[in-house]
Design an enzyme around this catalytic site. Sequence first.
Site, PDB file in Angstrom:
ATOM      1  N   ASP A   1     -30.028   1.644  13.611  1.00  0.00           N
ATOM      2  CA  ASP A   1     -29.986   1.207  14.231  1.00  0.00           C
ATOM      3  C   ASP A   1     -29.009  -0.246  14.238  1.00  0.00           C
ATOM      4  O   ASP A   1     -29.421  -0.817  13.290  1.00  0.00           O
ATOM      5  CB  ASP A   1     -30.944   0.524  15.445  1.00  0.00           C
ATOM      6  CG  ASP A   1     -31.727   1.610  16.004  1.00  0.00           C
ATOM      7  OD1 ASP A   1     -31.193   2.930  16.554  1.00  0.00           O
ATOM      8  OD2 ASP A   1     -33.194   1.660  15.938  1.00  0.00           O
TER       9      ASP A   1
ATOM     10  N   ASP B   1     -28.247   6.893  20.834  1.00  0.00           N
ATOM     11  CA  ASP B   1     -29.990   6.020  22.081  1.00  0.00           C
ATOM     12  C   ASP B   1     -28.756   5.960  23.676  1.00  0.00           C
ATOM     13  O   ASP B   1     -30.078   5.993  23.779  1.00  0.00           O
ATOM     14  CB  ASP B   1     -30.809   4.485  21.597  1.00  0.00           C
ATOM     15  CG  ASP B   1     -31.292   5.476  19.459  1.00  0.00           C
ATOM     16  OD1 ASP B   1     -31.471   6.165  19.558  1.00  0.00           O
ATOM     17  OD2 ASP B   1     -31.494   4.150  19.300  1.00  0.00           O
TER      18      ASP B   1
END
Length: 201
Positions: A132, A166
């Site tokens: 991420d 995401d």
Amino acid sequence: MKASYVKPFLVALLIIVADQALKIWVRNNMYMGEEIKFLGDKGMLHYTENNGMAFGMELGGELGKLALTLFRIVAVGAILYGLIHFIKHKYHRGLIMNVALILAGAIGNIIDSTFYGVIYNYAPIFHGRVVDMFYFPLISGYFPSWFPIWGGQDFLFFRPVFNIADSAISVGVILILIFQKTYFKTEEPEPASPNSEVVEE
């Protein structure tokens, strides 16, 4: 491949490539916890990894990690089947594109959790960590003391660190929820006119 299949699968492929390219760049050029600011303190690349679901949510332990990865793979199969079904039966183009976004996001994170542990030599297959990097701490402060449950505690919006995959999943799901009446609209049969019936004598 029929033309109706090309656009959604091309969009999905481009998202997967962009997602993986950025993850690989971040992993090879940043150290864990490093930040590269592009909106001052309100927007930055912040390198982190997580063992679980979107936006850093997790299932505990090695079995939880394995179960989550296998569930993702099964879910991708179901999403792929649904996408092909929607294309084949000529569902709304918006629905098809949003499902393609969800498929791309799911595949993007599956690649991390399935193969990154082996590629980067830190875990067996299916036990990799998801990379991420996007972090937008837009608003920070404290809940007032009278506020239920969280009174006196600090708050931060938006706290989770996320990636392109995401984002694709979130955008696809949100747009389907917003436009579901349009996407799943059914044609109501017109009531028969009283004068249309032939009366037999």
